[in-house]
Design a protein around this motif. Sequence first.
Motif, PDB file in Angstrom:
ATOM      1  N   SER A  77       0.817  -1.212   0.000  1.00 22.50           N
ATOM      2  CA  SER A  77       0.000   0.000   0.000  1.00 22.50           C
ATOM      3  C   SER A  77       0.849   1.260   0.000  1.00 22.50           C
ATOM      4  O   SER A  77       0.460   2.272  -0.581  1.00 22.50           O
ATOM      5  N   GLY A  78       1.957   1.219   0.698  1.00 24.63           N
ATOM      6  CA  GLY A  78       2.879   2.354   0.677  1.00 24.63           C
ATOM      7  C   GLY A  78       2.681   3.373   1.781  1.00 24.63           C
ATOM      8  O   GLY A  78       3.635   3.888   2.320  1.00 24.63           O
ATOM      9  N   THR A  79       1.447   3.705   2.088  1.00 23.24           N
ATOM     10  CA  THR A  79       1.191   4.683   3.152  1.00 23.24           C
ATOM     11  C   THR A  79       0.188   4.105   4.142  1.00 23.24           C
ATOM     12  O   THR A  79      -0.552   3.172   3.826  1.00 23.24           O
ATOM     13  N   TRP A  80       0.179   4.709   5.326  1.00 24.27           N
ATOM     14  CA  TRP A  80      -0.782   4.266   6.332  1.00 24.27           C
ATOM     15  C   TRP A  80      -2.212   4.488   5.839  1.00 24.27           C
ATOM     16  O   TRP A  80      -3.085   3.651   6.033  1.00 24.27           O
ATOM     17  N   ALA A  81      -2.469   5.599   5.195  1.00 20.86           N
ATOM     18  CA  ALA A  81      -3.820   5.905   4.705  1.00 20.86           C
ATOM     19  C   ALA A  81      -4.295   4.857   3.695  1.00 20.86           C
ATOM     20  O   ALA A  81      -5.440   4.396   3.769  1.00 20.86           O
ATOM     21  N   THR A 111      -7.434  -0.014   2.461  1.00 22.00           N
ATOM     22  CA  THR A 111      -7.532  -1.399   1.986  1.00 22.00           C
ATOM     23  C   THR A 111      -8.256  -2.269   2.998  1.00 22.00           C
ATOM     24  O   THR A 111      -9.191  -3.000   2.651  1.00 22.00           O
ATOM     25  N   TYR A 112      -7.860  -2.187   4.252  1.00 26.13           N
ATOM     26  CA  TYR A 112      -8.524  -2.991   5.283  1.00 26.13           C
ATOM     27  C   TYR A 112      -9.976  -2.561   5.479  1.00 26.13           C
ATOM     28  O   TYR A 112     -10.856  -3.408   5.673  1.00 26.13           O
ATOM     29  N   ASP A 113     -10.249  -1.272   5.417  1.00 26.19           N
ATOM     30  CA  ASP A 113     -11.627  -0.789   5.527  1.00 26.19           C
ATOM     31  C   ASP A 113     -12.475  -1.300   4.365  1.00 26.19           C
ATOM     32  O   ASP A 113     -13.636  -1.665   4.547  1.00 26.19           O
ATOM     33  N   PHE A 114     -11.903  -1.319   3.168  1.00 22.91           N
ATOM     34  CA  PHE A 114     -12.608  -1.839   1.992  1.00 22.91           C
ATOM     35  C   PHE A 114     -13.009  -3.290   2.221  1.00 22.91           C
ATOM     36  O   PHE A 114     -14.153  -3.680   2.013  1.00 22.91           O
ATOM     37  N   TRP A 115     -12.066  -4.100   2.660  1.00 22.55           N
ATOM     38  CA  TRP A 115     -12.353  -5.515   2.881  1.00 22.55           C
ATOM     39  C   TRP A 115     -13.332  -5.751   4.018  1.00 22.55           C
ATOM     40  O   TRP A 115     -14.037  -6.753   4.041  1.00 22.55           O
ATOM     41  N   ASP A 116     -13.379  -4.829   4.961  1.00 22.36           N
ATOM     42  CA  ASP A 116     -14.260  -4.967   6.118  1.00 22.36           C
ATOM     43  C   ASP A 116     -15.629  -4.313   5.900  1.00 22.36           C
ATOM     44  O   ASP A 116     -16.502  -4.398   6.751  1.00 22.36           O
TER      45      ASP A 116
END
Length: 70
Positions: A42-46, A51-56
């Motif tokens: 991902s490269g950045t924390w944001a 990505t994790y929010d998308f999957w969740d």
Amino acid sequence: MEQWITQELERTELGDSRRTKRLIKIVENLSAKPESSIPQASGTWAQTKATYDFWDSPYIKPSMIRLLTY
């Protein structure tokens, strides 16, 4: 940006065009660094959090994400 990713995923119906853009970004990140962890790819924390929010997300079901054939 990998053109094939956009071509394959741009017509994915996720209920909101921003979700489709996020899916494309996730696939771009992961395909660019397939050996990496999610945070590394991902490269950045944001972007990692996105990505994790998308999957969740309760709005996205696995059946909604499929490759379209032409």
